[in-house]
Design a protein around this motif. Sequence first.
Motif, PDB file in Angstrom:
ATOM      1  N   ILE A 389      18.291  45.460  50.131  1.00 31.25           N
ATOM      2  CA  ILE A 389      17.869  44.743  51.333  1.00 31.25           C
ATOM      3  C   ILE A 389      18.962  43.817  51.852  1.00 31.25           C
ATOM      4  N   ASP A 390      19.743  43.228  50.951  1.00 33.03           N
ATOM      5  CA  ASP A 390      20.800  42.318  51.389  1.00 33.03           C
ATOM      6  C   ASP A 390      21.973  43.077  51.995  1.00 33.03           C
ATOM      7  N   SER A 391      22.252  44.263  51.450  1.00 34.71           N
ATOM      8  CA  SER A 391      23.437  44.999  51.910  1.00 34.71           C
ATOM      9  C   SER A 391      23.123  45.991  53.025  1.00 34.71           C
ATOM     10  N   LEU A 392      21.957  46.674  52.941  1.00 28.38           N
ATOM     11  CA  LEU A 392      21.658  47.750  53.890  1.00 28.38           C
ATOM     12  C   LEU A 392      20.477  47.455  54.819  1.00 28.38           C
ATOM     13  N   GLY A 393      19.693  46.429  54.521  1.00 28.63           N
ATOM     14  CA  GLY A 393      18.589  46.075  55.400  1.00 28.63           C
ATOM     15  C   GLY A 393      17.248  46.568  54.917  1.00 28.63           C
ATOM     16  N   VAL A 394      16.194  46.174  55.650  1.00 28.97           N
ATOM     17  CA  VAL A 394      14.833  46.440  55.212  1.00 28.97           C
ATOM     18  C   VAL A 394      14.494  47.923  55.264  1.00 28.97           C
ATOM     19  N   GLY A 395      15.052  48.666  56.219  1.00 24.77           N
ATOM     20  CA  GLY A 395      14.748  50.090  56.314  1.00 24.77           C
ATOM     21  C   GLY A 395      15.167  50.836  55.064  1.00 24.77           C
ATOM     22  N   ILE A 422      17.734  47.502  63.856  1.00 25.53           N
ATOM     23  CA  ILE A 422      18.865  46.608  63.618  1.00 25.53           C
ATOM     24  C   ILE A 422      18.498  45.613  62.526  1.00 25.53           C
ATOM     25  N   ARG A 423      19.485  44.881  62.070  1.00 30.17           N
ATOM     26  CA  ARG A 423      19.212  43.867  61.057  1.00 30.17           C
ATOM     27  C   ARG A 423      18.340  42.770  61.643  1.00 30.17           C
ATOM     28  N   LEU A 424      17.368  42.373  60.855  1.00 32.42           N
ATOM     29  CA  LEU A 424      16.414  41.348  61.272  1.00 32.42           C
ATOM     30  C   LEU A 424      16.672  40.073  60.485  1.00 32.42           C
ATOM     31  N   PRO A 425      16.087  38.962  60.925  1.00 27.69           N
ATOM     32  CA  PRO A 425      16.211  37.732  60.140  1.00 27.69           C
ATOM     33  C   PRO A 425      15.731  37.959  58.706  1.00 27.69           C
ATOM     34  N   GLU A 426      16.335  37.253  57.779  1.00 25.40           N
ATOM     35  CA  GLU A 426      16.043  37.453  56.361  1.00 25.40           C
ATOM     36  C   GLU A 426      14.556  37.310  56.064  1.00 25.40           C
ATOM     37  N   THR A 428      12.020  37.792  58.011  1.00 25.43           N
ATOM     38  CA  THR A 428      11.272  38.925  58.554  1.00 25.43           C
ATOM     39  C   THR A 428      11.448  40.158  57.677  1.00 25.43           C
ATOM     40  N   GLU A 429      12.690  40.439  57.271  1.00 28.12           N
ATOM     41  CA  GLU A 429      12.941  41.616  56.436  1.00 28.12           C
ATOM     42  C   GLU A 429      12.215  41.509  55.096  1.00 28.12           C
ATOM     43  N   LEU A 430      12.286  40.355  54.475  1.00 29.47           N
ATOM     44  CA  LEU A 430      11.613  40.173  53.188  1.00 29.47           C
ATOM     45  C   LEU A 430      10.102  40.310  53.328  1.00 29.47           C
ATOM     46  N   SER A 431       9.545  39.746  54.415  1.00 25.30           N
ATOM     47  CA  SER A 431       8.098  39.835  54.615  1.00 25.30           C
ATOM     48  C   SER A 431       7.665  41.279  54.838  1.00 25.30           C
ATOM     49  N   LEU A 432       8.415  42.037  55.636  1.00 27.69           N
ATOM     50  CA  LEU A 432       8.084  43.447  55.851  1.00 27.69           C
ATOM     51  C   LEU A 432       8.132  44.221  54.528  1.00 27.69           C
ATOM     52  N   TYR A 433       9.136  43.936  53.742  1.00 28.70           N
ATOM     53  CA  TYR A 433       9.269  44.615  52.447  1.00 28.70           C
ATOM     54  C   TYR A 433       8.101  44.255  51.527  1.00 28.70           C
ATOM     55  N   ARG A 434       7.744  42.956  51.476  1.00 28.23           N
ATOM     56  CA  ARG A 434       6.634  42.523  50.619  1.00 28.23           C
ATOM     57  C   ARG A 434       5.309  43.119  51.094  1.00 28.23           C
ATOM     58  N   ILE A 435       5.144  43.250  52.415  1.00 28.38           N
ATOM     59  CA  ILE A 435       3.913  43.846  52.940  1.00 28.38           C
ATOM     60  C   ILE A 435       3.793  45.293  52.468  1.00 28.38           C
ATOM     61  N   VAL A 436       4.899  46.046  52.558  1.00 24.72           N
ATOM     62  CA  VAL A 436       4.885  47.438  52.092  1.00 24.72           C
ATOM     63  C   VAL A 436       4.578  47.485  50.594  1.00 24.72           C
TER      64      VAL A 436
END
Length: 531
Positions: A389-395, A422-426, A428-436
């Motif tokens: 997630i830090d290097s490549l993003g939430v996708g 595109i890259r999102l704020p940290e 937001t990305e973490l929350s999307l990942y945790r939701i999944v």
Amino acid sequence: MQPLLSVDRLSKSFNTLPVIQNVSFDLYPGQVLGIAGTSGSGKTTLANLLSGIEVPNEGHMIFDGQRCAWPFIAQKLGIEVIHQIPQLVNDMDICGNIFMGNEISLPIWRGTRLILPQKRMDEIAAKLLADLGIQFPTMRLKVKNLTGEQRQMVAVARALVKPAKMVIVDDASALLTYPNQQKILNLIQQWQKKGVAVIFFSNHLDHLFAVTDEILVIRDSQKVAHFHTDETNREEVVAALVGTKDHQQITPFIWALDNYYRARERAEELKQNQILLERDLAAQDSLNKQLINQLNNQVIALDKSNQALQDAHRRLLKAREQDLKRLARELHDQSIQDLLSINHEIEVFDNTREVDLEVSDFLTEMRQNIRSIIEELRNTCGSLRPPTIDSLGVGAAIISFANDWEAKTGIHISVDIDPQLIRLPEATELSLYRIVQEVLRNVRKHSKATEVLIQLKHTSPRSILLTVSDNGVGLPKDFDLSMLAGKGHFGLLGISERVALLGGNLSFHNNLDGGLFLQAEIPHPRVSKAE
């Protein structure tokens, strides 16, 4: 007994038009003389002549033994006048109008207290009005802000400030409601008992016959009749007013006159009721505005409290993610490395030392166990903080997690990531990942699904949409999100809180063909691929 007032051949003309001609009568102390006259008869002009406002062309008037010289100030002679239209100074207050011309100039002592003139006048004015059944919150109110009836009652109170020898009531009850009309009639009777002479101008037959001793009728600027009230009747008075004794003309006139005053009384009563209603509505409107303001203030305070709570929750989540990130790094950089080192040392020992077969098998099993522990720790690190997630993003992180999860559970997962993501704020990305993560955990525990579809797409440059659907059993019919915490289920609640903290919207429902559909739309600041 000498008359208090003698009027002899009083006449008044405007240019060449005669308005009052040769009117004569006597008035004695304690006597009430009613004067009636239709519109245009000269009745109002006669009232102005008797009160010193108009100057006659001919005739004279003797009051209390003195011949009057026009114009004169009625109050100085002991004459009080209550006009049909209140003669008040609009920009003066109630007390000032009541005491106009009769001001108290010196303070008085009441026991050991010195009462100043203004306070004394306020007290007297308030009492006079209270005796008339009228109350005001303060005597400082400007009379221009009063109703017509209130103004008339202030004018009546002014006539009561000091004792009078004669009172002229010029149809003053016309602007009053029925209860206040009765107060005027009662005042006339009280004056009569005190020996005060009263001239009562009115066409209200009921009023004239209720309080007068004599009735004088003016028609076409002349006195046409003078009756003793006890010796006449309504028909005779009306006959003098209209100038005929024909009952076919008199009866409709009496009916019209009576109904006119009743209609006017009713209209004035309705007007007063309207004023009271408007005041009540204004007061209610003011109260409603106060309640709305209080409610708005409470809502603002609640919003601030909620905002503070959300900020605290965000800080807590951020601190938690930082702790998880630090723990994952420590496990990876220290614990896993230590285990790798131990495993290597065991391998070196096994290869360089001569040991029997049993010990060698034990060392081999130990190395396998250490490798298993290392693998579990790596999985734990990935769960604590996905390395991608830090290097490549939430996708990329979601795809990686979905592949691992599918391999472990055997549940097929399809992942559809927006290629323009595109890259999102940290946060937001973490929350999307945790939701999944949480949704897939629920799928495994509750849904009995065999397939899951995850989609992550931009709906606008400032909004991203995450949807997860499965083919499982879906939600029960009696599902209630608010009851989950009480049952120890925090998955969907946690998802809901995460979405709310990001200012997003969460919705979920059962698919028509079975399974659960969850959708989270989350706004985010405009970001670039460089970020």
